[in-house]
Motif scaffolding. Sequence first.
Motif, mmCIF file in Angstrom:
data_model
loop_
_atom_site.group_PDB
_atom_site.id
_atom_site.type_symbol
_atom_site.label_atom_id
_atom_site.label_comp_id
_atom_site.label_asym_id
_atom_site.label_seq_id
_atom_site.Cartn_x
_atom_site.Cartn_y
_atom_site.Cartn_z
ATOM 1 N N LYS A 45 0.847 -1.197 0.000
ATOM 2 C CA LYS A 45 0.000 0.000 0.000
ATOM 3 C C LYS A 45 0.879 1.242 0.000
ATOM 4 C CE LYS A 45 -4.333 -1.621 0.559
ATOM 5 N NZ LYS A 45 -5.515 -1.240 -0.233
ATOM 6 N N ALA A 48 -3.910 3.928 -1.105
ATOM 7 C CA ALA A 48 -4.785 3.907 0.073
ATOM 8 C C ALA A 48 -6.209 4.259 -0.326
ATOM 9 C CB ALA A 48 -4.270 4.896 1.105
ATOM 10 N N GLU A 100 -6.077 2.948 6.119
ATOM 11 C CA GLU A 100 -4.924 2.630 5.282
ATOM 12 C C GLU A 100 -3.976 3.817 5.175
ATOM 13 O OE1 GLU A 100 -6.372 1.142 1.589
ATOM 14 O OE2 GLU A 100 -7.274 -0.640 2.483
ATOM 15 N N THR A 101 -4.527 5.024 5.059
ATOM 16 C CA THR A 101 -3.691 6.218 4.982
ATOM 17 C C THR A 101 -2.875 6.397 6.257
ATOM 18 O OG1 THR A 101 -5.247 7.318 3.489
ATOM 19 C CG2 THR A 101 -3.693 8.716 4.692
ATOM 20 N N TRP A 139 1.312 -4.426 3.274
ATOM 21 C CA TRP A 139 0.062 -4.298 4.006
ATOM 22 C C TRP A 139 -0.548 -5.642 4.384
ATOM 23 C CZ3 TRP A 139 -3.308 -1.400 6.616
ATOM 24 C CH2 TRP A 139 -4.655 -1.718 6.610
#
Length: 285
Positions: A190, A242, A247-248, A260
Amino acid sequence: MSSPLDHIIHLTSPGKLQETVCVFQEHGFEVLSGGKHADGLTENALIVLEDGVYIELIQFVQPLEQYQEGSPEWEARRNHWWASMKENGWIDYSLGDLTGPEDAPIGTTINERAKETGVNLEYDKGLEGGRIKPDGDILRWLVTFPAKQHLRGSVPFFCKDLTPRSRRVPWDKAGTAPTNKARIAAVTLKTTPENFMRYRSELSTVLGISAEPSEDGRPGTAFWKLSSPASAGSIELYLQSAENTEETDWINSVAGIGLWEVAVRRTGSNNAQQFPSNIAQLKWD
């Protein structure tokens, strides 16, 4: 076809390796004791899968503060290539270096390819390493890492066995394999939308093959077909932007790109419990 996926690395906190081993065992994995690496800084345990890829569970033997500041051991621990990696998760992955004695070193080949394509990418010369197994067997290999300006795990490193791989990984194509009836289905990296094209270019340069777009045409997703030691084109390596705040936040915590998630395909029992996310992002495929 690109080099085969050799292994995926999971880092746990110093002194917590056995706890991590127990979690994987509770979810049906057989875990083998690996031993201590030649530098004395890390030790590991192995989960060998039936496709010949293995998961390496690794820990630093001691935290940095346990070494005398300024000592050679302190310097080695502080400057270790995984010293700054986020603990309790996936941190890196390795492809097999299958070059022969008449071939150019893998790093040289990648560097020449990067120069030809104008990609800002560089690999260092290979470093010899090794590990002493619990039975006293001494293993030797040559690892080729991306240069230090590249974030660890953004592109793979390469491992070339100087002693037979079968001694490092108890697996062969003839069927000598552990009881883990599972295979790697996919590995997902990611990154941020701003860096997506950069890392897509770097990965294509390293692998020597072009990325494929996502099947649904979704932007911010590309993948490459990787081989395993058992078969060609059996693993998908994904690079994704992302898609949400979780996720960010995670990408920011690993300085912009990271490994990830790992997807595992069970070929035996379908009794696959959800894996605890505080240990690793592991998905049953």
